[in-house]
Design an enzyme around this catalytic site. Sequence first.
Site, short mmCIF file in Angstrom:
data_model
loop_
_atom_site.label_atom_id
_atom_site.label_comp_id
_atom_site.label_asym_id
_atom_site.label_seq_id
_atom_site.Cartn_x
_atom_site.Cartn_y
_atom_site.Cartn_z
N GLY A 14 0.88 -1.20 0.03
CA GLY A 14 0.11 -0.13 -0.11
C GLY A 14 0.94 1.31 0.00
O GLY A 14 2.14 1.15 0.00
N GLY A 17 2.41 1.14 3.42
CA GLY A 17 3.22 -0.17 3.94
C GLY A 17 4.60 -0.55 2.92
O GLY A 17 5.63 -0.86 3.53
N ARG A 36 -1.24 -12.00 0.14
CA ARG A 36 -2.38 -12.94 -0.17
C ARG A 36 -2.14 -13.20 -1.62
O ARG A 36 -1.30 -12.78 -2.54
CB ARG A 36 -3.63 -11.84 -0.27
CG ARG A 36 -4.13 -11.24 1.07
CD ARG A 36 -5.34 -10.52 0.87
NE ARG A 36 -6.27 -11.37 0.36
CZ ARG A 36 -7.59 -10.84 0.23
NH1 ARG A 36 -8.13 -9.61 0.53
NH2 ARG A 36 -8.61 -11.34 -0.49
N LYS A 144 -10.68 3.60 14.05
CA LYS A 144 -9.07 3.56 14.86
C LYS A 144 -9.17 3.62 16.04
O LYS A 144 -8.18 2.83 16.71
CB LYS A 144 -8.36 4.50 13.98
CG LYS A 144 -8.12 4.13 12.45
CD LYS A 144 -7.14 5.28 11.97
CE LYS A 144 -6.70 5.04 10.39
NZ LYS A 144 -5.70 5.82 9.74
N ARG A 148 -7.58 1.21 19.13
CA ARG A 148 -6.83 1.31 20.24
C ARG A 148 -7.40 0.86 21.68
O ARG A 148 -6.57 0.17 22.44
CB ARG A 148 -6.84 2.88 20.51
CG ARG A 148 -5.60 3.42 19.36
CD ARG A 148 -5.56 5.07 19.75
NE ARG A 148 -4.65 5.61 18.94
CZ ARG A 148 -4.05 6.83 19.23
NH1 ARG A 148 -4.45 7.27 20.21
NH2 ARG A 148 -3.29 7.59 18.26
#
Length: 318
Positions: A14, A17, A36, A144, A148
């Site tokens: 990505g 990434g 994958r 997100k 956490r």
Amino acid sequence: MAGKDRILVLGPTGAIGRHIVWASVKAGNPTYVLVRDTPPSVDKPRLVTAANPETREELLQNFQNSGVILIQGDMNDHQSLVNAIKQVDVVICSFGRLLIEDQVKIIAAIKEAGNVKRFFPSEFGLDVDRQDAVEPVREVFEEKAKIRRVIEAEGVPYTYLCCHAFTGYFLRNLAQIETTVPPRDKIYIQGDGNVKGAYVTEADVGTYTIEAVNDPNTLNKAVHIRLPANYLSLNEIVSLWENKIGKTLEKIYVPEEIVLKQIQEFSFPNNYLLALYHSQQIRGDAVYVIDPARDVEASEAYPHVQYTTVDQYLNQFV
């Protein structure tokens, strides 16, 4: 002397990434990526493609050529995920917005594996516990934040990486819609243009992420990337750009009520990008005081890192 921690990157091809993988290789950390067999089809904004022209296949081949270990697996295959995690010390997730909630599967696999020293969930934006964004991005930030809370409740050791505005999203077009290069005639500026934002290249995000991996002081803390030369208002950035091209742009300041109306009326990805710009340029979500008990300022912790400045970044477009 013990070797460096082994790092597994999830989402290695990505926009962010890939840079984490390269930074890990450069730092000498044994680097693993989960791949994958059939990658998902994702409709990426043109900005992302422009900033990351290398294809998935090219990336994976280059990773292998550089000594990265490719592990076949899938987040939705629990046992393959556990098996991959058992081979490493640190797990870094860089999934995109559509997969944020799926990180509970990673947390479950980390708990079962029982060997992970640190988990970096997919953050790589503003501090989701210090934000006042609007939809459609607010939902992503809240997801997100929920991740956490799951991490903390499960007792998984963590580091949250808060890097704010990627140059590929915010700077290469000076926060303009429907373009991938800075404007040369006129520019639309949300609000009064005086609110400070924090900008960083994706490559530097990778570098600071690996610095944090190899720093025991970031355990169970958030690392904030607000670099002194890149902590600027849009007016300051526009001034830098004008000096480079030797021309004064026509500036159109857009009041918040108009911005909010545009966010509601536009379709993806423009509504999403406008909401991101609004979060930083009007709501000031990069403006806050850190708490040393739970936060680390990257520029202070890693002063040796030679990061790309906004001024340097803009040179490529002159």
